[in-house]
Design a protein around this motif. Structure first.
Motif, mmCIF file in Angstrom:
data_model
loop_
_atom_site.group_PDB
_atom_site.id
_atom_site.type_symbol
_atom_site.label_atom_id
_atom_site.label_comp_id
_atom_site.label_asym_id
_atom_site.label_seq_id
_atom_site.Cartn_x
_atom_site.Cartn_y
_atom_site.Cartn_z
ATOM 1 N N ALA A 60 0.880 -1.141 -0.023
ATOM 2 C CA ALA A 60 -0.121 -0.002 0.148
ATOM 3 C C ALA A 60 0.799 1.046 0.174
ATOM 4 N N ASP A 61 2.009 1.250 0.580
ATOM 5 C CA ASP A 61 2.796 2.416 0.704
ATOM 6 C C ASP A 61 3.453 2.717 -0.424
ATOM 7 N N VAL A 62 3.899 1.603 -1.154
ATOM 8 C CA VAL A 62 4.497 1.712 -2.655
ATOM 9 C C VAL A 62 3.429 2.113 -3.533
ATOM 10 N N LEU A 63 2.170 1.688 -3.459
ATOM 11 C CA LEU A 63 0.945 2.277 -4.271
ATOM 12 C C LEU A 63 0.806 3.926 -3.946
ATOM 13 N N GLN A 64 1.091 4.041 -2.890
ATOM 14 C CA GLN A 64 0.848 5.714 -2.515
ATOM 15 C C GLN A 64 2.000 6.520 -3.270
ATOM 16 N N LEU A 65 3.204 5.950 -3.044
ATOM 17 C CA LEU A 65 4.530 6.600 -3.766
ATOM 18 C C LEU A 65 4.101 6.878 -5.155
#
Length: 209
Positions: free
Chosen positions: A9-14
């Motif tokens: 999820a954090d990578v998607l946010q980035l």
């Protein structure tokens, strides 16, 4: 090994993307991380609904390593999934289920060990007036499009649709950086020093974009 859904999820946010289905989906049962390809089902309200008996045709297939994603299940009056479906799904080797609506017989998920996320628990069954609108077509859950075959990651922390293998690769690296932060904190290092591992990885991913 599956990267944590939080890392994905954090990578998607980035990347300026949203692929997480939780929230609004909430954990029913899930002990270990898993990856599987989506098998999509769209439910809808309308005349001619058959109390979801048409859903039974799914269990004629080999669902090995599939994650069943049931969209639109909130159109039903109650639960669209329970112990009967759980037992049938496991006989077809289904890996997990994500239901945008109600489920019941929660002990069955735990006792039979079928990983599952849903919107809510319901007491009554689906009731009449809800039907299977499509199987295998694109669906949308929590504003996220899920196609047939989309890679779904699931663990105790969440459920995420993964748009491509590059996101998965970056998520492994991101999760490793977070583990380095935790290891440094265990060694007694101050947060500012420990966090540099994650800061460096975040910067690297942003430069790649």
């Amino acid at each position: 090994m599956v990267p944590p859904t939080t890392a994905i999820a954090d990578v998607l946010q980035l990347r300026g993307l949203n692929g997480w289905l939780s929230p609004p989906l909430r954990r029913v049962h899930c002990r270990m991380g898993l990856l599987g390809r989506a098998r999509t089902v769209q439910l809808a309200a309308g005349p001619g609904g058959d109390d979801l008996e048409s859903l039974h045709v799914l269990f004629d297939d080999d669902l090995r390593d599939r994650v069943l994603v049931v969209a639109g299940a909130q159109a039903a009056a109650g639960a669209v999934w329970g112990e009967i479906h759980t037992r049938a799904a496991l006989a077809c080797r289904l890996a997990a289920v994500a239901v945008e609506g109600g489920v019941r017989d929660l002990n069955a998920f735990r006792d039979l060990d079928l990983p599952a996320w849903s919107l809510y628990e319901a007491t009554a069954g689906a009731g009449p007036g809800v039907r299977v609108a499509s199987v295998g077509a694109p669906v949308t859950v929590a504003g996220v499009r899920v196609d047939e075959g989309t890679l779904i990651a699931m663990d105790a922390a969440g459920v995420v649709a993964v748009p491509g293998p590059d996101v998965l690769d970056d998520s492994y690296a991101y999760a490793e950086a977070e583990e380095e932060v935790i290891s440094a904190l265990r060694e007694g290092r101050p947060l500012k020093e420990a966090h540099r591992h994650k800061s460096q990885m975040t910067a690297k991913l942003r430069r790649a974009l």
